[in-house]
Enzyme design. Structure first.
Site, PDB file in Angstrom:
ATOM      1  CB  CYS A  72      -0.937   0.022   1.199  1.00 34.25           C
ATOM      2  SG  CYS A  72      -2.016  -1.399   1.248  1.00 34.25           S
TER       3      CYS A  72
ATOM      4  CG  HIS B 187      -3.395   3.053   2.698  1.00 34.87           C
ATOM      5  ND1 HIS B 187      -3.808   2.756   1.422  1.00 34.87           N
ATOM      6  CD2 HIS B 187      -3.423   1.887   3.394  1.00 34.87           C
ATOM      7  CE1 HIS B 187      -4.071   1.467   1.339  1.00 34.87           C
ATOM      8  NE2 HIS B 187      -3.847   0.924   2.528  1.00 34.87           N
TER       9      HIS B 187
ATOM     10  CG  ASN C 183      -6.582  -1.287   1.423  1.00 33.05           C
ATOM     11  OD1 ASN C 183      -5.910  -0.788   0.531  1.00 33.05           O
ATOM     12  ND2 ASN C 183      -6.056  -1.815   2.520  1.00 33.05           N
TER      13      ASN C 183
HETATM   14  N1  ACO Z   1     -18.418  -9.671   8.870  1.00 28.34           N
HETATM   15  C1  ACO Z   1     -18.856 -10.022  10.089  1.00 28.34           C
HETATM   16  N2  ACO Z   1     -18.025 -10.341  11.080  1.00 28.34           N
HETATM   17  C2  ACO Z   1     -16.695 -10.310  10.819  1.00 28.34           C
HETATM   18  C3  ACO Z   1     -16.187  -9.961   9.567  1.00 28.34           C
HETATM   19  C4  ACO Z   1     -17.113  -9.634   8.563  1.00 28.34           C
HETATM   20  N3  ACO Z   1     -16.707  -9.274   7.329  1.00 28.34           N
HETATM   21  N4  ACO Z   1     -14.845 -10.010   9.627  1.00 28.34           N
HETATM   22  C5  ACO Z   1     -14.501 -10.370  10.858  1.00 28.34           C
HETATM   23  N5  ACO Z   1     -15.619 -10.572  11.593  1.00 28.34           N
HETATM   24  C6  ACO Z   1     -15.719 -10.990  12.972  1.00 28.34           C
HETATM   25  C7  ACO Z   1     -14.485 -11.723  13.437  1.00 28.34           C
HETATM   26  O1  ACO Z   1     -14.590 -13.090  13.095  1.00 28.34           O
HETATM   27  C8  ACO Z   1     -14.545 -11.495  14.929  1.00 28.34           C
HETATM   28  O2  ACO Z   1     -15.477 -12.415  15.485  1.00 28.34           O
HETATM   29  P1  ACO Z   1     -15.118 -13.170  16.859  1.00 28.34           P
HETATM   30  O3  ACO Z   1     -14.995 -12.059  17.885  1.00 28.34           O
HETATM   31  O4  ACO Z   1     -16.317 -14.032  17.039  1.00 28.34           O
HETATM   32  O5  ACO Z   1     -13.847 -13.885  16.600  1.00 28.34           O
HETATM   33  C9  ACO Z   1     -15.169 -10.110  15.063  1.00 28.34           C
HETATM   34  O6  ACO Z   1     -15.790  -9.840  13.806  1.00 28.34           O
HETATM   35  C10 ACO Z   1     -14.188  -9.001  15.369  1.00 28.34           C
HETATM   36  O7  ACO Z   1     -13.033  -9.138  14.568  1.00 28.34           O
HETATM   37  P2  ACO Z   1     -11.829  -8.138  14.721  1.00 28.34           P
HETATM   38  O8  ACO Z   1     -10.677  -8.636  13.878  1.00 28.34           O
HETATM   39  O9  ACO Z   1     -11.561  -7.820  16.135  1.00 28.34           O
HETATM   40  O10 ACO Z   1     -12.446  -6.818  14.057  1.00 28.34           O
HETATM   41  P3  ACO Z   1     -11.794  -5.393  14.003  1.00 28.34           P
HETATM   42  O11 ACO Z   1     -12.656  -4.446  14.721  1.00 28.34           O
HETATM   43  O12 ACO Z   1     -10.341  -5.407  14.330  1.00 28.34           O
HETATM   44  O13 ACO Z   1     -11.900  -5.058  12.444  1.00 28.34           O
HETATM   45  C11 ACO Z   1     -10.565  -5.064  10.441  1.00 28.34           C
HETATM   46  C12 ACO Z   1     -11.264  -5.901  11.510  1.00 28.34           C
HETATM   47  C13 ACO Z   1     -11.596  -4.247   9.706  1.00 28.34           C
HETATM   48  C14 ACO Z   1      -9.847  -5.989   9.472  1.00 28.34           C
HETATM   49  C15 ACO Z   1      -9.554  -4.112  11.118  1.00 28.34           C
HETATM   50  O14 ACO Z   1      -8.764  -4.824  12.019  1.00 28.34           O
HETATM   51  C16 ACO Z   1      -8.628  -3.412  10.119  1.00 28.34           C
HETATM   52  O15 ACO Z   1      -9.035  -2.540   9.388  1.00 28.34           O
HETATM   53  N6  ACO Z   1      -7.303  -3.717  10.162  1.00 28.34           N
HETATM   54  C17 ACO Z   1      -6.310  -2.988   9.354  1.00 28.34           C
HETATM   55  C18 ACO Z   1      -6.285  -3.353   7.925  1.00 28.34           C
HETATM   56  C19 ACO Z   1      -5.267  -2.447   7.240  1.00 28.34           C
HETATM   57  O16 ACO Z   1      -5.034  -1.333   7.601  1.00 28.34           O
HETATM   58  N7  ACO Z   1      -4.553  -2.884   6.265  1.00 28.34           N
HETATM   59  C20 ACO Z   1      -3.588  -1.919   5.717  1.00 28.34           C
HETATM   60  C21 ACO Z   1      -2.669  -2.473   4.927  1.00 28.34           C
HETATM   61  S1  ACO Z   1      -3.418  -3.228   3.546  1.00 28.34           S
HETATM   62  C22 ACO Z   1      -2.163  -3.611   2.429  1.00 28.34           C
HETATM   63  O17 ACO Z   1      -1.030  -3.352   2.604  1.00 28.34           O
HETATM   64  C23 ACO Z   1      -2.581  -4.405   1.192  1.00 28.34           C
END
Ligand code: ACO
Length: 345
Positions: A132, A272, A302
């Protein structure tokens, strides 16, 4: 055209002297595929909901390339728009840099395919991989050639077809990503300071937070690797989130410090586009006002290396910055990698 004479309008940044000619973005362009995939569409593919995706990420929809539409096609279209905006013809381009993690093929480079499609036969061309952060890495490399006088016109593109490496069975990741491309033309523009400073960083210790195990020399494609779903990206979302916020804040802070600028002096901050909560946290910790932040991730998700390139083009075309305004780009991605650029528009 190769120009070697240093210009009189050398960009001088307090605390971080730059030598050589100043380098400006003289045109930008973007291209996204026509097909829109909404959160409601995703509800039919994996167990998720519009409510979950919207509240956790801010994403409402993303663009998905057609089967016969490749990273090089999106890149070429974005490049044509940037060239039109800059008034640059294909035979004026000296160098093409394509930042991508989803090249058309492992080799030859997507940049060479773009060079052929544009008919930019004078241009050297190569791909750059910093996930990214790739577009900012690419701009920094490209601007060095212009600043030194080696090249006159450099085309930098961030382009992705992430839908080709997303695991459509993994709800943790498939809701986050989209396809698209953005491009800029870099040239010396007399009387403009242009790119003032660039910060880049990396931390390979955390390479496993976001990666694709298969397809490289470590794990070439086999029936087993395909069955084990090793050719899709994997991400530890929560850890990535934490590092994204920290790295983007420190990169932006360092870039501002080098230019002796306060955040209030920045007209438009283009981060980003990974997650609305990351954008808000970064904006808040930098002391920015919400209206300074540019956000389009609700429409594209993203798009990795294309993310800030598309956002920059949209912000410029929407009149979010005028000539002379200060713009801050700040990125974070797999590697881990990160970066920030301050630009006098
Ligand atoms: N729909 C419903 N539930 C979901 C989904 C979904 N799409 N995805 C995950 N969940 C569930 C999980 O299974 C978890 O359930 P559990 O508690 O029963 O295990 C729950 O939701 C919470 O999951 P978390 O991982 O804690 O959710 P979080 O609030 O952290 O959000 C996310 C996840 C959106 C991926 C976030 O962590 C994020 O944005 N991370 C950063 C990503 C990023 O910045 N990437 C940048 C680089 S990208 C690159 O370089 C290509």
């Amino acid at each position: 055209m190769i120009s070697s004479a240093p210009s009189s309008s050398t960009a001088s940044v307090p605390g971080h002297a730059l030598s050589g000619r100043s380098v400006s973005i003289v045109g930008s362009g973007a291209c996204v595929p026509a097909r829109v995939l909404t959160n409601s569409d995703l509800e039919k593919i994996v167990e998720t909901s519009d409510e979950w995706i919207t509240t956790r990420t801010g994403i409402k929809e993303r663009r998905i390339a057609a089967q016969d539409e490749f990273t090089s096609d999106l890149a070429t279209q974005a490049a044509r728009r940037a060239m039109a905006a800059a008034g640059v013809a294909a035979d004026q381009i000296d160098l093409i840099i394509v930042a991508t993690i989803t090249p058309d093929m492992v080799f030859p480079s997507t940049a060479c395919l773009v060079q052929q499609k544009l008919g930019a036969s004078r241009a050297a061309a190569f791909d750059l991989e910093a996930a990214c952060s790739g577009f900012i890495y690419g701009m920094e490399i490209g601007q060095q050639f212009v600043r030194s006088g080696t090249y006159h016109t450099v085309l930098v593109i961030g382009a992705e077809k992430l839908s080709s490496v997303v695991d459509w069975q993994d709800r943790n990741t498939c809701v986050l990503f989209g396809d698209g491309a953005g491009a800029v033309i870099l040239q010396h523009r007399p009387g403009s300071r242009g790119l003032l400073t660039t910060v880049m960083g990396a931390d390979g210790d955390k390479s496993k937070l976001l990666y694709m195990p298969g397809g490289g020399s470590r794990c070439p494609a086999t029936t087993q690797s395909v069955m084990s779903r090793l050719h899709f990206l994997r991400m530890e979302g929560r850890e990535t989130f934490k590092h994204a916020v920290q790295a983007m804040i420190s990169a932006a802070t360092e870039a501002l410090r080098r230019c002796q600028l306060e955040i209030s002096q920045i007209k438009c901050i283009i981060p980003h586009q990974a997650n609305r909560r990351i954008l808000d946290a970064v904006g808040e910790r930098l002391g920015a006002k919400p209206e300074q932040l540019f956000c389009n991730l609700d429409r594209y998700g993203n798009t990795s290396a294309a993310s800030v390139a598309i956002a920059l083009d949209e912000a410029a075309r929407a009149g979010r910055m005028q000539r002379g305004d200060l713009v801050l780009l700040v990125v974070f991605g797999a590697g881990l990698t990160w970066g920030a650029v301050v630009i006098e528009w």
